[in-house]
Design a protein around this motif. Structure first.
Motif, PDB file in Angstrom:
ATOM      1  N   VAL A  10      -4.139  -6.398  -9.099  1.00 11.28           N
ATOM      2  CA  VAL A  10      -3.573  -6.933  -7.858  1.00 11.28           C
ATOM      3  C   VAL A  10      -2.255  -6.236  -7.552  1.00 11.28           C
ATOM      4  O   VAL A  10      -1.971  -5.873  -6.399  1.00 11.28           O
ATOM      5  N   VAL A  11      -1.434  -6.036  -8.576  1.00 14.10           N
ATOM      6  CA  VAL A  11      -0.157  -5.340  -8.393  1.00 14.10           C
ATOM      7  C   VAL A  11      -0.381  -3.944  -7.835  1.00 14.10           C
ATOM      8  O   VAL A  11       0.269  -3.526  -6.869  1.00 14.10           O
ATOM      9  N   GLU A  12      -1.308  -3.219  -8.424  1.00 11.48           N
ATOM     10  CA  GLU A  12      -1.552  -1.841  -7.999  1.00 11.48           C
ATOM     11  C   GLU A  12      -2.099  -1.794  -6.570  1.00 11.48           C
ATOM     12  O   GLU A  12      -1.695  -0.951  -5.771  1.00 11.48           O
ATOM     13  N   ARG A  13      -3.003  -2.704  -6.237  1.00 12.86           N
ATOM     14  CA  ARG A  13      -3.561  -2.737  -4.878  1.00 12.86           C
ATOM     15  C   ARG A  13      -2.478  -3.092  -3.865  1.00 12.86           C
ATOM     16  O   ARG A  13      -2.406  -2.498  -2.778  1.00 12.86           O
ATOM     17  N   LEU A  14      -1.630  -4.055  -4.215  1.00  9.00           N
ATOM     18  CA  LEU A  14      -0.551  -4.432  -3.312  1.00  9.00           C
ATOM     19  C   LEU A  14       0.415  -3.261  -3.130  1.00  9.00           C
ATOM     20  O   LEU A  14       0.859  -2.974  -2.010  1.00  9.00           O
ATOM     21  N   TRP A  15       0.744  -2.576  -4.223  1.00  9.74           N
ATOM     22  CA  TRP A  15       1.662  -1.445  -4.126  1.00  9.74           C
ATOM     23  C   TRP A  15       1.116  -0.374  -3.187  1.00  9.74           C
ATOM     24  O   TRP A  15       1.824   0.117  -2.309  1.00  9.74           O
ATOM     25  N   ARG A  16      -0.127  -0.014  -3.362  1.00  9.69           N
ATOM     26  CA  ARG A  16      -0.707   1.048  -2.537  1.00  9.69           C
ATOM     27  C   ARG A  16      -0.693   0.661  -1.058  1.00  9.69           C
ATOM     28  O   ARG A  16      -0.341   1.480  -0.194  1.00  9.69           O
ATOM     29  N   ALA A  17      -1.068  -0.576  -0.751  1.00 10.53           N
ATOM     30  CA  ALA A  17      -1.084  -1.009   0.644  1.00 10.53           C
ATOM     31  C   ALA A  17       0.327  -1.056   1.220  1.00 10.53           C
ATOM     32  O   ALA A  17       0.568  -0.615   2.352  1.00 10.53           O
ATOM     33  N   ALA A  18       1.274  -1.592   0.451  1.00 11.51           N
ATOM     34  CA  ALA A  18       2.633  -1.762   0.958  1.00 11.51           C
ATOM     35  C   ALA A  18       3.333  -0.419   1.151  1.00 11.51           C
ATOM     36  O   ALA A  18       4.009  -0.209   2.161  1.00 11.51           O
ATOM     37  N   VAL A  19       3.169   0.501   0.207  1.00 11.30           N
ATOM     38  CA  VAL A  19       3.860   1.781   0.319  1.00 11.30           C
ATOM     39  C   VAL A  19       3.272   2.623   1.450  1.00 11.30           C
ATOM     40  O   VAL A  19       3.940   3.513   1.991  1.00 11.30           O
ATOM     41  N   GLU A  20       2.030   2.334   1.813  1.00  7.38           N
ATOM     42  CA  GLU A  20       1.420   3.005   2.971  1.00  7.38           C
ATOM     43  C   GLU A  20       1.761   2.302   4.281  1.00  7.38           C
ATOM     44  O   GLU A  20       1.354   2.748   5.360  1.00  7.38           O
ATOM     45  N   GLY A  21       2.487   1.200   4.185  1.00 11.29           N
ATOM     46  CA  GLY A  21       2.894   0.464   5.381  1.00 11.29           C
ATOM     47  C   GLY A  21       1.800  -0.365   6.006  1.00 11.29           C
ATOM     48  O   GLY A  21       1.914  -0.773   7.166  1.00 11.29           O
ATOM     49  N   ASP A  22       0.746  -0.663   5.234  1.00 14.36           N
ATOM     50  CA  ASP A  22      -0.397  -1.413   5.770  1.00 14.36           C
ATOM     51  C   ASP A  22      -0.204  -2.898   5.454  1.00 14.36           C
ATOM     52  O   ASP A  22      -0.710  -3.419   4.459  1.00 14.36           O
ATOM     53  N   GLU A  23       0.540  -3.589   6.318  1.00 13.43           N
ATOM     54  CA  GLU A  23       0.851  -4.999   6.058  1.00 13.43           C
ATOM     55  C   GLU A  23      -0.382  -5.888   6.025  1.00 13.43           C
ATOM     56  O   GLU A  23      -0.490  -6.746   5.132  1.00 13.43           O
ATOM     57  N   PRO A  24      -1.345  -5.752   6.956  1.00 10.28           N
ATOM     58  CA  PRO A  24      -2.532  -6.612   6.874  1.00 10.28           C
ATOM     59  C   PRO A  24      -3.274  -6.460   5.549  1.00 10.28           C
ATOM     60  O   PRO A  24      -3.713  -7.453   4.960  1.00 10.28           O
ATOM     61  N   ALA A  25      -3.420  -5.210   5.075  1.00  9.07           N
ATOM     62  CA  ALA A  25      -4.113  -5.003   3.803  1.00  9.07           C
ATOM     63  C   ALA A  25      -3.317  -5.594   2.648  1.00  9.07           C
ATOM     64  O   ALA A  25      -3.885  -6.198   1.730  1.00  9.07           O
ATOM     65  N   ALA A  26      -2.005  -5.422   2.686  1.00  9.67           N
ATOM     66  CA  ALA A  26      -1.164  -5.962   1.616  1.00  9.67           C
ATOM     67  C   ALA A  26      -1.257  -7.486   1.565  1.00  9.67           C
ATOM     68  O   ALA A  26      -1.398  -8.087   0.494  1.00  9.67           O
ATOM     69  N   ALA A  27      -1.191  -8.127   2.727  1.00 10.46           N
ATOM     70  CA  ALA A  27      -1.288  -9.585   2.769  1.00 10.46           C
ATOM     71  C   ALA A  27      -2.650 -10.050   2.288  1.00 10.46           C
ATOM     72  O   ALA A  27      -2.761 -11.071   1.580  1.00 10.46           O
ATOM     73  N   SER A  28      -3.692  -9.306   2.655  1.00  8.87           N
ATOM     74  CA  SER A  28      -5.044  -9.685   2.228  1.00  8.87           C
ATOM     75  C   SER A  28      -5.180  -9.642   0.714  1.00  8.87           C
ATOM     76  O   SER A  28      -5.836 -10.510   0.116  1.00  8.87           O
ATOM     77  N   VAL A  29      -4.557  -8.659   0.083  1.00  2.92           N
ATOM     78  CA  VAL A  29      -4.619  -8.554  -1.381  1.00  2.92           C
ATOM     79  C   VAL A  29      -4.091  -9.833  -2.016  1.00  2.92           C
ATOM     80  O   VAL A  29      -4.712 -10.413  -2.925  1.00  2.92           O
ATOM     81  N   VAL A  30      -2.953 -10.297  -1.530  1.00  2.00           N
ATOM     82  CA  VAL A  30      -2.312 -11.465  -2.138  1.00  2.00           C
ATOM     83  C   VAL A  30      -3.085 -12.745  -1.811  1.00  2.00           C
ATOM     84  O   VAL A  30      -3.336 -13.580  -2.695  1.00  2.00           O
ATOM     85  N   HIS A  31      -3.484 -12.915  -0.581  1.00  2.00           N
ATOM     86  CA  HIS A  31      -4.171 -14.147  -0.201  1.00  2.00           C
ATOM     87  C   HIS A  31      -5.574 -14.222  -0.801  1.00  2.00           C
ATOM     88  O   HIS A  31      -6.047 -15.314  -1.147  1.00  2.00           O
TER      89      HIS A  31
END
Length: 360
Positions: A10-31
């Motif tokens: 989950v950490v790695e997926r969130l990092w990749r989405a966030a560093v790419e600036g993809d907020e919807p994907a980052a939020a989806s990972v956590v939720h």
């Protein structure tokens, strides 16, 4: 060797989405993780917190830009808010265990650690007044008069804010509210929290929760307590003189550095501006080391700076030259001279560790 945990993916997926600036994907990972049964506290402290810590590491190593650093922080902050809103709308409120105030030291913009603490305390039934970044001390005290919390949780990430933190601690205690401190500014073991006479220190959100569970006694109100009462070494006025002379010291050190480090003569305006910023940080950390009377605060900053400069291919000898120029202006200040000498020795040891064996 640490074994991989279920949250690592989950950490790695969130990092990749966030560093790419993809907020919807980052939020989806956590939720999605929350929906599959990962507790919210785990997501806050074992997913979002490590991702935020990685931001600083990656920036220092020159692997992400300042813009990416800010974007990841903004995404993480909005994800935390989305979790809080989801919690508020999805289940009955937990009975309150008391009221606390969570705030950053005036001048401290790194509010994310304080936000995590506030959310964890809320999860455990505390009513939290979260005041956010850089709350001026008079406004913090005014809030305490209005809310009468059981404690103030004061967060600081940058050690140069310690003198301001000291004033806030003293002011809160003077109105009878105990102060629990946290954050990197207070040292890895909370040593500066003790130096500044905070009531308690906690290393993280769970530690803060444990301290509150134990209970914090109300301090006796005592008007007129001065910084020198807690820190007698301030009577020598070295901290005051360095802090008040900061702008002059930076200007003169920048001028002297051009003589001591000839490559600087070819610097662009932007490079000179960055160099001036680095010198200002050096003077700021020197002043803070004088305030708490601990050279290690200064040496730790210098070796970290050497790593940052090295990642950007800036020679460390420019840092040494800057220290020499600064020392020349402060030769009449024995504590400052000692701290600078310790800084030079730390840089030499750091260079030896970084480049073992003979060097061409």
């Amino acid at each position: 060797m640490r074994q991989a945990t279920a949250t690592d993916t989950v950490v790695e997926r969130l990092w990749r989405a966030a560093v790419e600036g993809d907020e919807p994907a980052a939020a989806s990972v956590v939720h999605e993780a929350l929906d599959t049964g990962v507790p919210e506290e785990t997501l806050l402290l074992e997913v979002l917190a490590p991702v935020q810590s990685r931001v600083g590491v990656e920036w220092a190593a020159d692997r992400i830009t300042v813009a990416q650093e800010h974007a990841v922080t903004a995404i993480n902050e909005r994800i935390v808010a989305s979790l809080a809103h989801r919690r508020a709308g999805g289940r009955p409120a937990v009975p309150s265990r008391g009221r606390v105030t969570v705030s950053c030291v005036d001048g401290e913009w790194h509010a994310f650690p304080a936000r995590l603490v506030a959310e964890v305390l809320s999860l455990h039934g505390w009513r939290v007044d979260y005041l956010g970044a850089q709350t001026p001390t008079p406004h913090l005290v005014a809030h305490l008069h209005q809310s009468n919390p059981e404690a103030v949780l004061l967060s600081g990430s940058i050690p140069t804010h310690l003198p301001t933190a000291h004033a806030a601690i003293t002011a809160c205690q003077a109105v009878g509210v105990p102060v629990l401190t946290g954050g990197r500014a207070f040292g890895p073991d909370g040593r500066y929290a003790r130096t500044l006479r905070a009531d308690r220190w906690a290393p993280d959100a769970r530690g803060a929760l444990a301290v509150l569970d134990e209970g914090l006694p109300r301090p006796s109100t005592s008007a007129g307590r001065q910084a020198v009462d807690d820190l007698p070494h301030l009577a020598d006025q070295e901290y005051t003189m360095v802090a008040r002379s900061r702008h002059r010291l930076v200007r003169q050190t920048l001028a002297d550095l051009e003589e001591r480090f000839p490559p600087m003569r070819a610097y662009s305006d932007l490079q000179r501006e960055r160099t001036a910023e680095d010198i200002a940080h050096i003077v700021g950390f020197l002043a803070t080391a004088l305030y708490v009377d601990d050279p290690e605060l200064f040496t730790t900053f210098l070796t970290w700076t050497a790593d940052v400069l090295g990642a950007r291919r800036v020679p460390t000898r420019s840092l040494v030259a800057g220290l020499d120029a600064l020392a020349g202006q402060l030769h009449d200040f024995p504590r400052a001279t000692h701290v600078i000498e310790r800084g030079g020795a730390a840089l030499a040891e750091h260079a030896a560790r970084s480049f073992p064996g003979p060097r061409s």
